[in-house]
Design a protein around this motif. Structure first.
Motif, PDB file in Angstrom:
ATOM      1  N   GLU A  85       2.660 -28.564  -0.642  1.00  0.00           N
ATOM      2  CA  GLU A  85       1.912 -27.388  -1.085  1.00  0.00           C
ATOM      3  C   GLU A  85       1.275 -27.640  -2.454  1.00  0.00           C
ATOM      4  O   GLU A  85       1.773 -28.468  -3.241  1.00  0.00           O
ATOM      5  N   LEU A  91       7.459 -28.464   2.311  1.00  0.00           N
ATOM      6  CA  LEU A  91       8.094 -28.017   3.552  1.00  0.00           C
ATOM      7  C   LEU A  91       8.593 -29.256   4.289  1.00  0.00           C
ATOM      8  O   LEU A  91       7.904 -30.276   4.337  1.00  0.00           O
ATOM      9  N   ARG A 101      12.507 -25.681   2.789  1.00  0.00           N
ATOM     10  CA  ARG A 101      11.522 -25.638   1.701  1.00  0.00           C
ATOM     11  C   ARG A 101      12.182 -26.127   0.420  1.00  0.00           C
ATOM     12  O   ARG A 101      13.237 -25.619   0.025  1.00  0.00           O
ATOM     13  N   ALA A 129       1.171 -25.461   6.613  1.00  0.00           N
ATOM     14  CA  ALA A 129       1.192 -24.084   6.130  1.00  0.00           C
ATOM     15  C   ALA A 129      -0.205 -23.628   5.762  1.00  0.00           C
ATOM     16  O   ALA A 129      -1.038 -24.425   5.313  1.00  0.00           O
ATOM     17  N   THR A 134       1.804 -18.371   5.951  1.00  0.00           N
ATOM     18  CA  THR A 134       2.095 -18.598   7.364  1.00  0.00           C
ATOM     19  C   THR A 134       2.370 -20.086   7.591  1.00  0.00           C
ATOM     20  O   THR A 134       1.643 -20.939   7.079  1.00  0.00           O
ATOM     21  N   ILE A 135       3.410 -20.381   8.352  1.00  0.00           N
ATOM     22  CA  ILE A 135       3.829 -21.768   8.598  1.00  0.00           C
ATOM     23  C   ILE A 135       3.778 -22.048  10.090  1.00  0.00           C
ATOM     24  O   ILE A 135       4.247 -21.238  10.899  1.00  0.00           O
TER      25      ILE A 135
END
Length: 330
Positions: A85, A91, A101, A129, A134-135
């Motif tokens: 991220e 993740l 995470r 993601a 939202t994943i």
């Protein structure tokens, strides 16, 4: 464990499945050696380092210039697919731990998903993601453990899934019945999410918006090799790790009575068919057009299970190697 083979007639393999190098071939790779084995997936973090996970549970950050390696976490399980991220969090699909995470390098691990519909998440495989939290994540098989993944290839169980975890923690199954669900790419315009179907020699597309929203079709099919992890490149292409060419013996056995595959599974592992050694990477535009098909013999690296493209450089991961490989896109 016991095997309940499902019969399936694969499409006829194309001549490309029998070739060992592309034209032009993939250039020789440079190895970034690691303190362990099996960097199954690779992603490029916001700070430019390459992240990967080893079979001993370590999550590593590798400087691609100097080769300096830092351990930034240890899952206690077996990390597989990763997603970096922009804020430095990671993740992790962890065999044994679920969807995790890491809040920052050296920080705390949080379990996001450990079970689906009341049953433990068996084989979390790959994850991406969206910016809203939202994943999307895949599960390869509900029947087999990682150490016996070839059992699912022989059984052809069709128990893989693509799932979505909403920001509130709810999990929805988008596609069920995948033949070994694997790598995932989210389209930049959020119109669709792609998932590799390793055992089906294909890449599926699940539409998220537009007139086809909620439906699934094929983005690419009858591939010449087994697609594994995928990544969205800085060039906007879908990069696909092709772990091994299609196996003629497996193609022959899949349509036949299952007892034959049970017999193959029963023989000692040393005598069972092995994936051919190769280094093979492909890339597609979102229109489905094959843009790159790059391969050479598996002499300097093999069993490529992960790929990340960044500014014309490819970083490769492997289930069996002790290094991340680096190569320039020709």
């Amino acid at each position: 464990m016991s095997m309940q083979p499902r019969r399936w007639t694969p499409p006829k393999a194309t001549p490309r499945a029998r070739e060992t190098r592309s034209v032009p071939p993939l250039p020789p790779v440079r190895r970034l050696e690691l303190p362990g084995t099996g960097p199954e997936d690779v992603v490029v973090a916001a700070d430019g380092r390459v992240l990967t996970g080893l079979e001993n549970g370590a999550i590593l950050a590798v400087d691609p210039e100097s080769g300096t390696v830092e351990q930034i976490a240890h899952t206690g399980g077996r990390p597989l697919g990763l997603h970096a991220e922009p804020d430095g969090s990671v993740l992790i699909c962890d065999f044994g731990g679920g969807l995790l995470r890491l809040d920052k390098p050296g920080g705390q691990l949080e379990v996001l998903v450990s079970e689906v519909e009341g049953k433990p998440l068996n084989f979390p495989s790959n994850v991406v993601a969206d910016t809203d939290g939202t994943i999307y994540f895949s599960e390869s098989t509900r029947n087999w453990p990682l150490q016996q993944y070839m059992g699912d290839m022989l059984e052809h169980s069709g128990t893989g899934r693509l799932m979505r975890r909403d920001p509130d923690g709810g999990v929805e199954i988008l596609i069920d019945g995948l033949d070994f669900g694997n790598g995932i790419v989210l389209a930049p315009d959020r119109s669709c999410v792609l998932v590799a179907e390793t055992g089906g020699y294909s890449i599926r597309r699940h539409w998220l918006t537009g007139p086809k929203s909620g439906t699934t079709d094929y983005f690419a099919e009858n591939l010449a090799a087994f697609p594994d992890n995928m990544g969205l490149g800085s060039d906007g292409l879908v990069w696909v790790a092709m772990v091994a060419p299609r196996n003629p013996l497996l193609d022959m056995l899949l349509p036949l009575p299952g007892i034959l595959r049970q017999l193959v599974w029963a023989i000692p592992e040393a005598l069972q068919p092995k994936p051919a050694r190769t280094v093979w990477i492909t890339a597609y535009g979102f229109d489905g057009r094959l843009v790159h098909d790059l391969q050479h013999e598996g002499t300097d690296y093999a069993m490529v299970t992960g790929v990340a493209e960044h500014n014309g450089t490819l970083y490769l991961g492997s289930l069996s190697e002790t290094a991340v490989a680096v190569v320039q896109v020709p």
